[in-house]
Design an enzyme around this catalytic site. Structure first.
Site, PDB file in Angstrom:
ATOM      1  N   ASP A 190       0.890  -1.154   0.000  1.00 38.87           N
ATOM      2  CA  ASP A 190       0.000   0.000   0.000  1.00 38.87           C
ATOM      3  C   ASP A 190       0.928   1.203   0.000  1.00 38.87           C
ATOM      4  OD1 ASP A 190      -1.404   2.300   1.024  1.00 38.87           O
ATOM      5  OD2 ASP A 190      -3.046   0.937   1.440  1.00 38.87           O
ATOM      6  N   HIS A 191       0.968   1.910  -1.110  1.00 38.98           N
ATOM      7  CA  HIS A 191       2.035   2.907  -1.241  1.00 38.98           C
ATOM      8  C   HIS A 191       1.933   4.026  -0.196  1.00 38.98           C
ATOM      9  CE1 HIS A 191      -0.945   5.154  -3.601  1.00 38.98           C
ATOM     10  NE2 HIS A 191      -0.201   6.219  -3.434  1.00 38.98           N
ATOM     11  N   HIS A 253      -5.695   2.803   2.024  1.00 41.32           N
ATOM     12  CA  HIS A 253      -4.929   3.982   2.452  1.00 41.32           C
ATOM     13  C   HIS A 253      -5.485   4.612   3.729  1.00 41.32           C
ATOM     14  CE1 HIS A 253      -3.334   3.360  -1.425  1.00 41.32           C
ATOM     15  NE2 HIS A 253      -4.149   4.134  -2.111  1.00 41.32           N
TER      16      HIS A 253
HETATM   17  C1  BG6 Z   1      -4.340   4.771  -5.590  1.00 43.87           C
HETATM   18  C2  BG6 Z   1      -5.779   4.861  -6.058  1.00 43.87           C
HETATM   19  O1  BG6 Z   1      -4.158   3.666  -4.764  1.00 43.87           O
HETATM   20  O2  BG6 Z   1      -4.001   5.949  -4.874  1.00 43.87           O
HETATM   21  C3  BG6 Z   1      -5.977   6.091  -6.902  1.00 43.87           C
HETATM   22  O3  BG6 Z   1      -6.103   3.698  -6.803  1.00 43.87           O
HETATM   23  C4  BG6 Z   1      -5.521   7.321  -6.168  1.00 43.87           C
HETATM   24  O4  BG6 Z   1      -7.343   6.212  -7.281  1.00 43.87           O
HETATM   25  C5  BG6 Z   1      -4.104   7.137  -5.645  1.00 43.87           C
HETATM   26  O5  BG6 Z   1      -5.576   8.416  -7.064  1.00 43.87           O
HETATM   27  C6  BG6 Z   1      -3.696   8.280  -4.756  1.00 43.87           C
HETATM   28  O6  BG6 Z   1      -2.340   8.179  -4.458  1.00 43.87           O
HETATM   29  P1  BG6 Z   1      -1.487   9.481  -4.096  1.00 43.87           P
HETATM   30  O7  BG6 Z   1      -0.152   8.961  -3.716  1.00 43.87           O
HETATM   31  O8  BG6 Z   1      -1.471  10.327  -5.335  1.00 43.87           O
HETATM   32  O9  BG6 Z   1      -2.213  10.148  -2.976  1.00 43.87           O
END
Ligand code: BG6
Length: 516
Positions: A190-191, A253
């Site tokens: 989960d980034h 997230h």
């Molecule tokens: C992803 C979602 O996991 O996270 C996207 O699938 C979303 O829909 C993105 O835009 C948001 O990531 P960040 O790092 O730009 O907040």
């Protein structure tokens, strides 16, 4: 968490779905940045695995363009790129074709042989989620899944989100993956957990003595977690139709953010200890049964509007989206954590696409001071203290408190004390994928989701999703470029509170939407 400077063993990263967006935008640029920072072992390689016919050179050329566009440090150093590109390869096969995995094996052995390094493999599943079980099964059949400590050879698998689409499917997927790999070999990514500011939540809470004594129901009035995006579908309409904001953002997230803010202190930074505490938070979440979700969870969809000065279409007009879609692009709800620390403290969560600003923020709203002395006017109550953790952009921590305005009278107003990462450290934090890929190569799973964690998050959200799916009426809407539907404001207003980042525009950039 891993020792900061430990360089991993030599390894090969095999990316399934190498023609996809994630590889181009995030994965290869992240590995290139690690290479430029000297954080990779001398011997490493990347093998892109995908079904399209293409040569190593064509793949390298595509990745060169990707890195020139998306790498964190620009412009890239071309001589470093040429060194890096020697380690980049392409392997053509469909995911179903067993012979494609056999030839992959030969290829990996030959790459390892050439460099005289053990064949440590890191398999990244960056494909459609429906392909995960098939690839895992093929990896097992071709004997890729064994880690052998006597030969100091390891095999690890990274699985992208979404991990399942409800509790049952997540359980099934866990079973399928665990039939092939041991839990220690599985890295559910989960980034958000790779973002510096997300990791800093634990440091702020547990490396400082002033916050922890007030981090509880005695002092905290409520918590707000906002993940606001300006983007719409960006060509992902087909995927999003099946997901919606609850599955796309909340289940993963936002649940991680909630856990890190609410958890007890782990007794060490070991992956097991940290994840044990996160799971306890998820298990203490008060269930929202389907019948309550219908009224208590606000879901909405954006319509045509103006976002960041551009006219943009509504969700139902996006490519891949059905003209009568009921998929939510916005969600807001209130959660409670039924434990001693958080008893009675509401956690308000909201996320949406096509909102006016890209901001991820956690707000710890403290209780008001008593209505005596400086706070005696019920018509103009003093704003209580707020500790805002700005996860992105302009990563920062800010504390709002009251001060006396200079001058003869006793005029009091709120001010903010800010700590900005860029000012504090003179550089932007690294990309989340850099940190996470390095952690997998080092064998540190702290920032990845364990099987019980992913299931506990689904256990909480599946009844919510089921309740919402049963809703027969139309969804509320909000014009693109606005802060979501009125129903979301009503949700929090019903408790006598308001969203922290909202309609009033007071400044510029990411600060533009604070109330005060
Ligand atoms: C992803 C979602 O996991 O996270 C996207 O699938 C979303 O829909 C993105 O835009 C948001 O990531 P960040 O790092 O730009 O907040």
């Amino acid at each position: 968490m891993s020792a900061a400077n430990q360089v991993p063993d030599p390894f090969t990263l095999v990316i399934f779905g190498a023609s996809g967006d994630l590889t181009r935008r995030k994965l290869v640029p992240a590995v290139f940045s690690l290479f430029c920072e000297g954080l990779l072992p001398e011997k490493f390689s990347i093998v892109g695995f995908a079904r399209r016919e293409k040569s190593d050179d064509t793949f390298r050329e595509e990745m060169h363009e990707a890195v020139k566009t998306f790498a964190r440090v620009q412009p890239i150093d071309e001589s470093r790129w040429r060194e890096f590109a020697r380690n980049v390869h392409y392997h053509q096969s469909t995911f179903e074709d067993t012979s494609g995995y056999r030839s992959l094996k030969q290829r990996l052995e030959s790459l390892a042989g050439q460099s005289n390094a053990p064949c440590n493999c890191l398999f990244y599943l960056a494909t459609q989620p429906t392909q995960f079980p098939l690839i895992v099964e093929q990896l097992e059949k071709s004997e890729f899944t064994r880690s052998d400590s006597s030969e100091r050879r390891w095999s690890r698998v990274i699985i992208e989100k979404p991990f399942g689409r409800d509790l049952d499917s997540a359980r099934r997927l866990n079973e399928q993956v665990k039939a092939a790999f041991d839990e220690e070999q599985i890295y559910r990514i989960d980034h958000y957990l790779g973002k510096e500011t997300v990791q800093n939540i634990l440091v702020l809470r547990f490396a400082n003595s002033i916050f922890e004594p007030i981090w509880n129901q005695k002092h905290v009035d409520h918590v707000q977690i906002t993940v606001s995006e300006t983007v719409g579908m960006e060509g992902r309409g087909k995927y999003y139709e099946q997901a919606g904001a609850l599955r796309d953002m909340v289940q993963n997230h936002m649940m991680h953010l909630l856990c890190l803010v609410a958890m007890e202190s782990p007794n060490s930074l070991d992956a097991g200890a940290v994840r044990d505490e996160k799971v306890k938070v998820l298990r203490a979440l008060r269930p929202i049964p389907p019948v309550c979700a219908v009224n208590g969870v606000v879901r909405a969809q954006y319509t045509q509007g103006t976002c960041l000065g551009e006219d943009v279409s509504g969700y139902r007009q996006e490519d891949g989206v059905s003209a009568d879609s009921n998929t939510e692009t916005y969600v807001a709800f209130k959660a409670f954590i039924d434990n001693w620390r958080w008893s009675g403290v509401p956690f308000y969560l909201r996320t949406g696409k096509r909102l006016p600003a890209r901001v991820t923020e956690i707000g710890i709203h403290f209780k008001s001071v008593p209505q005596v002395l400086f706070n005696t006017d019920p018509a103009a109550p003093m704003l209580p203290n707020l500790l805002a953790l700005r996860i992105q952009p302009n990563e920062a921590i800010s504390l709002r408190f009251q001060v006396k305005e200079p001058g003869p009278g006793m005029h009091i107003r709120p001010l903010k004390m800010d700590f900005g990462y860029a000012d504090g450290f003179g550089k932007e934090p690294p990309e989340a994928y850099e940190r996470l890929l390095l952690d997998v190569a080092r064998g540190d799973a702290t920032l990845f989701t364990r099987s019980d964690e992913v299931e506990a998050a689904w256990e909480f959200l599946t009844p919510v999703i089921e309740g919402c799916a049963g809703w027969g009426g139309g969804l509320p809407t909000y014009a693109a470029g606005t802060w979501g539907p009125k129903e979301a404001d009503d949700l929090i207003a019903a408790d006598g509170r308001e969203w922290h980042l909202m309609r009033r525009r007071t400044g510029k950039g990411a600060e533009a939407f604070e109330i005060e």
